[in-house]
Write an enzyme that holds these catalytic residues in place. Sequence first.
Site, PDB file in Angstrom:
ATOM      1  N   HIS A  49       0.837  -1.187   0.000  1.00  0.00           N
ATOM      2  CA  HIS A  49       0.000   0.000   0.000  1.00  0.00           C
ATOM      3  C   HIS A  49       0.880   1.248   0.000  1.00  0.00           C
ATOM      4  CE1 HIS A  49       0.949  -0.716   4.254  1.00  0.00           C
ATOM      5  NE2 HIS A  49       0.987   0.614   4.329  1.00  0.00           N
ATOM      6  N   HIS A 132       5.849   6.077  -1.206  1.00  0.00           N
ATOM      7  CA  HIS A 132       6.593   4.857  -1.471  1.00  0.00           C
ATOM      8  C   HIS A 132       5.716   3.651  -1.174  1.00  0.00           C
ATOM      9  CE1 HIS A 132       7.089   5.393   2.877  1.00  0.00           C
ATOM     10  NE2 HIS A 132       7.232   4.066   2.942  1.00  0.00           N
TER      11      HIS A 132
END
Length: 203
Positions: A49, A132
Amino acid sequence: MNDDPEPSTLRVFVALAPPDEAKDELARALQPAYARYPRLRWNRIEDWHITLAFLGELPATAVPLLRSVLAGQAASHPALHLGLRGGGHFDERLLWSGIDGDLDGLHLLAADVRDLVGSCGIEFNNRPLRPHLTLARARRDDPTSVPQAAAGLSGFVGRPWHAERLHLVGSNIGRGSGPIRYRDIEAWRFGTGIRADEDGAPA
């Protein structure tokens, strides 16, 4: 039948999730690293995620309020055009893949989400967003695997995709040194409240 009582607190964050096709593409690129660095603690692919706001430990009573404001935010926001690109690391301990595409839109969405969370009276660590996708963590006695694995991802460029939903996620810490597991509390499709013109574009 599960007779376990509902927890009084939850570790909660708001996130985006790549589609299965994008995750599969990155997983294929990671195959050499999986074999070469078996001591890394690799995240499960289904748990990948992009965190927009980490809210930490919250009382379960805060979740309904978050559901209400986040549903409205997703409805009024268009889907984001993103991609996965390259690799990097934080402090030689955490391996990640970078995010490409509409980064301005991603930062704007994260700022809006954080403002909404704050408006609910929820205090959290509002640290700057560094988009990220976390892939793995190193053990304390292994300072080289993560930087080497990141270098191996330097040339990776994934196909672009649309982030279709905003996710409210709860995390469960595994027993002892076990892995962290995540579950969607709820997810909302972007743009359901955006009026389209006759050509199908947002008005």
